[in-house]
Design an enzyme around this catalytic site. Structure first.
Site, PDB file in Angstrom:
ATOM      1  N   HIS A  75      -7.731  -4.263  10.011  1.00  0.00           N
ATOM      2  CA  HIS A  75      -7.412  -4.070   8.596  1.00  0.00           C
ATOM      3  C   HIS A  75      -6.121  -4.793   8.226  1.00  0.00           C
ATOM      4  O   HIS A  75      -5.242  -4.974   9.056  1.00  0.00           O
ATOM      5  CB  HIS A  75      -7.379  -2.585   8.214  1.00  0.00           C
ATOM      6  N   GLU A 102      -9.705  -1.201   5.131  1.00  0.00           N
ATOM      7  CA  GLU A 102     -10.385  -0.838   6.370  1.00  0.00           C
ATOM      8  C   GLU A 102     -11.682  -1.648   6.532  1.00  0.00           C
ATOM      9  O   GLU A 102     -12.156  -2.262   5.575  1.00  0.00           O
ATOM     10  CB  GLU A 102     -10.726   0.659   6.343  1.00  0.00           C
ATOM     11  N   ASP A 121       0.831  -1.201   0.000  1.00  0.00           N
ATOM     12  CA  ASP A 121       0.000   0.000   0.000  1.00  0.00           C
ATOM     13  C   ASP A 121       0.869   1.255   0.000  1.00  0.00           C
ATOM     14  O   ASP A 121       2.082   1.189   0.196  1.00  0.00           O
ATOM     15  CB  ASP A 121      -0.971   0.003   1.185  1.00  0.00           C
TER      16      ASP A 121
HETATM   17  N1  LIG Z   1      -1.071  -0.029   6.241  1.00  0.00           N
HETATM   18  C1  LIG Z   1      -0.412  -0.467   7.413  1.00  0.00           C
HETATM   19  C2  LIG Z   1      -0.604  -1.933   7.598  1.00  0.00           C
HETATM   20  O1  LIG Z   1      -0.003  -2.642   6.511  1.00  0.00           O
HETATM   21  C3  LIG Z   1      -0.045  -2.352   8.926  1.00  0.00           C
HETATM   22  O2  LIG Z   1      -0.131  -3.758   9.042  1.00  0.00           O
HETATM   23  C4  LIG Z   1      -0.818  -1.724  10.042  1.00  0.00           C
HETATM   24  C5  LIG Z   1      -0.256  -2.053  11.411  1.00  0.00           C
HETATM   25  O3  LIG Z   1       0.908  -1.322  11.653  1.00  0.00           O
HETATM   26  P1  LIG Z   1       1.924  -1.628  12.804  1.00  0.00           P
HETATM   27  O4  LIG Z   1       2.616  -2.884  12.413  1.00  0.00           O
HETATM   28  O5  LIG Z   1       2.862  -0.469  12.835  1.00  0.00           O
HETATM   29  O6  LIG Z   1       1.120  -1.773  14.046  1.00  0.00           O
HETATM   30  O7  LIG Z   1      -0.872  -0.339   9.888  1.00  0.00           O
HETATM   31  C6  LIG Z   1      -0.788   0.321   8.666  1.00  0.00           C
HETATM   32  O8  LIG Z   1      -1.947   1.027   8.588  1.00  0.00           O
END
Ligand SMILES: N[C@@H]1[C@@H](O)[C@H](O)[C@@H](COP(=O)(O)O)O[C@@H]1O
Length: 261
Positions: free
Chosen positions: A138, A143, A67
């Site tokens: 998500h 989302e 993404d």
């Molecule tokens: N788009 C990303 C995701 O791909 C990720 O898995 C998620 C969790 O992030 P983190 O691993 O920093 O908790 O948040 C973001 O929004």
């Protein structure tokens, strides 16, 4: 779905790296799916250490990220392309020319999303997709309410996700873009092996819904229950709402050597 619970969060990175290394040992030109966020960093560090030690190489592999924010100028330090270069690609021997990232700055976003899907297909699909999970369930930036059959497209971020990610923008939620382009849930489900890593109590409800909840677009990660090859790596805090923890621990402790991930 294999659920692996570890008391030591550091061990999650080692196990995740083992999955990457085993994939590359079997398929040196494997196509890797890379996630941004803090969760996979321990995997990336462990893979980078293995590359530095000469025990694995990514020289023949290629990679796709999940993404990208819309509206950040190219090269912005918090664009996901910059993040994955910094967190992983710059530390290993992957050719940056074979790193593919969605284009959140394209003039024609729908065309860029369709082209990204085409690049993944042309590469033969993704062999191993690393995933994190949002506190609201998500995956990538799909989302709650995302179609479980969705493909790469533009999405609106929830306020919760923008608040969660404000830590990467000096705590300023208004600096977090409101839109993104993201691989769809359907795109992610086509990867041959999904490896999801989560740690911390704030992920416990999402992990419970992912593993044990009903399949619903309100918890998009729950659709992973329909995938034939999923590994979920969680620490004790992220596993704290799971119902069948004894079973998951026993199954992993008594796993036959040949089974791998
Ligand atoms: N788009 C990303 C995701 O791909 C990720 O898995 C998620 C969790 O992030 P983190 O691993 O920093 O908790 O948040 C973001 O929004």
């Amino acid at each position: 779905m294999e659920v692996v619970i570890q008391d030591d969060a550091g061990e999650l990175g080692r196990l995740g790296a083992k999955a990457v290394i085993d994939t590359l040992a079997n398929t040196p030109d494997a196509v890797l799916g890379l996630a941004t966020g803090s969760s996979p960093v321990s995997i990336y560090d462990a893979v980078a250490a293995a590359v530095a030690a000469g025990s694995v190489s990514l020289a023949r592999s290629s990679a796709f990220t999940l993404d990208e924010y819309v509206g950040l100028p190219p090269g912005h330090p918090q664009s996901y392309r910059s993040v994955i270069l910094r967190d992983f690609v710059d530390k290993v021997d992957l050719d940056p020319g074979r790193l593919h990232t969605p284009d959140g700055a394209a003039a024609d976003i729908p065309a860029a999303c369709a082209a990204y899907e085409g690049q993944i297909a042309d590469a033969g699909g993704i062999d191993l997709q690393i995933l994190g999970i949002g506190a609201d369930g998500h995956v990538a930036f799909n989302e709650p309410g995302s179609s479980l059959a969705s493909r790469t497209r533009i999405k609106t971020l929830t306020q919760q996700t923008r608040v969660d990610n404000a830590r990467f923008f000096d705590g300023d939620v208004d600096a977090v873009p409101s839109h993104c382009v993201t691989q769809g849930v359907g795109t992610i489900m086509q990867a041959r092996h999904l490896l999801l890593i989560a740690s911390g109590r704030h992920k416990a409800q999402a992990v419970h819904q992912l593993v044990e909840g009903p399949i619903t677009a309100m918890w998009p990660a729950s659709v992973l229950q329909l995938h034939p090859h999923v590994t979920v790596l969680v620490d004790r805090a992220a596993a704290s709402r799971l119902q069948l923890t004894d079973y998951y621990r026993d199954a992993f402790a008594n796993k036959p050597d040949w089974q791998g991930f």
